[in-house]
Write a protein that holds these residues in place. Sequence first.
Motif, PDB file in Angstrom:
ATOM      1  N   GLN A 113       0.830  -1.204   0.000  1.00 20.42           N
ATOM      2  CA  GLN A 113       0.000   0.000   0.000  1.00 20.42           C
ATOM      3  C   GLN A 113       0.865   1.256   0.000  1.00 20.42           C
ATOM      4  O   GLN A 113       0.567   2.236  -0.696  1.00 20.42           O
ATOM      5  CB  GLN A 113      -0.933  -0.007   1.212  1.00 20.42           C
TER       6      GLN A 113
ATOM      7  N   ASP B 195      -3.863  -5.640 -10.241  1.00 18.33           N
ATOM      8  CA  ASP B 195      -3.985  -4.272 -10.760  1.00 18.33           C
ATOM      9  C   ASP B 195      -3.518  -4.128 -12.210  1.00 18.33           C
ATOM     10  O   ASP B 195      -3.392  -3.013 -12.713  1.00 18.33           O
ATOM     11  CB  ASP B 195      -3.210  -3.271  -9.898  1.00 18.33           C
TER      12      ASP B 195
ATOM     13  N   SER C 254      -2.994  -0.068 -12.879  1.00 15.32           N
ATOM     14  CA  SER C 254      -3.811   1.012 -12.325  1.00 15.32           C
ATOM     15  C   SER C 254      -4.658   0.433 -11.205  1.00 15.32           C
ATOM     16  O   SER C 254      -4.745  -0.795 -11.058  1.00 15.32           O
ATOM     17  CB  SER C 254      -4.708   1.630 -13.406  1.00 15.32           C
ATOM     18  N   THR C 255      -5.295   1.279 -10.435  1.00 18.45           N
ATOM     19  CA  THR C 255      -6.135   0.794  -9.346  1.00 18.45           C
ATOM     20  C   THR C 255      -7.249  -0.098  -9.891  1.00 18.45           C
ATOM     21  O   THR C 255      -8.054   0.342 -10.712  1.00 18.45           O
ATOM     22  CB  THR C 255      -6.748   1.969  -8.576  1.00 18.45           C
TER      23      THR C 255
END
Length: 436
Positions: free
Chosen positions: A58, A426, A386-387
């Motif tokens: 994270q 992701d 990407s998220t």
Amino acid sequence: MTALVLALGVTSTTAATAAPTAPSWDDVQSAKGDVEATQIAVSRILESVGAMNAELDQVRIAALVAGEQYQQSTLELARVEEAMATAERRRDAALERADASGRQAAQLAAQLARAGSGDLTMALIVSGDDADDLLYRLGTMSALSTRTDAVLTRALQDRNVAAALSDQAGVARDAHEKVTAEAEVVFAEAGELAAQAEQRAAEQQVLLGELSAKLAELTGRSAALERAYLDSLENEPPAPGPSPSPSSPGAPGPGAPSPSPSSPAPSPSASSPSQPSPSPSAPAPSPSGSGTPPPSAPPPTSGPQPNAAAVATAIAFARAQVGEPYQFGAAGPSAWDCSGLTMMAYSAAGLAIGGHGSSAQYTRAASRGLLVPYSQVQPGDLIFYSTGGSTTASKYHVALYIGGGQMIEAPYPGKPVRIVPVRSYDRVGLVARPSG
């Protein structure tokens, strides 16, 4: 700034969550010789490593998101700088035209004043032989007046245009100052997150060394072998459901010593097959978490075909940087971030791929019809992250696919340029083919 704020929020939330506690050395010593206690101790170690990896992941993603936001702000700054320069060039040209037309109008006005001095009507009445000359002078004055009116009109228009363009240049300069200030803020925040991620990575290395030694004490295998196993877990996304099987590191890998009677290895779990650690002589690559690996020989596609020479050059360039450090915002020659590496790899092949920024590279490929499904990935393609793997969200990471399910990447703060299996976590479902 929204993405950065969200990233910071995720980091704070994760940091605030208490991670599972690894067993102490006293716990490890007490568990030795007891199969069930050993299984529990191993399970606690794996859970703590998983939580530690998830937290670090994270922090790293937050740093990458912030770094990408900074790259986007630099592109916006470049656009604003060009707009400001264009506005100033137009303003300067208009001021030159206004100055030239003003000087011309002043010169003609002076000529008119000289030509119209005296009472021309009276001169015509009393003159005799000079009537033709005076009529000529009168005609000249009339012509001068018409010409002067036109020049004055143009001079006023030029002056108005110059004033308007000066105002526009001022607006462009104000916008430039605003974007510059915003870019400086984003740069500072991204740099802080990158430093935080690098510090966390260094701390993790120390903890992994200690946990590897504890695992070795429990399983009877070498600390190096257990460290290789724990390192292999780094790129796995957090898995829902039960924690990893306590027996995962318990089954000896190829060439691994058998557990001694005094230090029994936990028996394989009935519900979860063991996952042997890689052997020191032939360490297995870290898991990609990709489920199904990319095809080694992609099926034929009607999409753009890669330029073999450009691909070879780009891959060779990227390979030459393996082992060099990650540095936020860097594009060589001896440190890199993700998009800096891919940009310069293809620059070495003579191709511009969209500048320094993962999103910019993706957008350029999309605008040129150079995106293809990941199922058709070929060496030289760019893989984006990407998220949630969204194709519409900002891309926070990019890597260069080299074939065989592997990619070269400048991963994140604290990790050097490396070759790793492609991760599915992701990952965006489309890849770019810059040489197509």
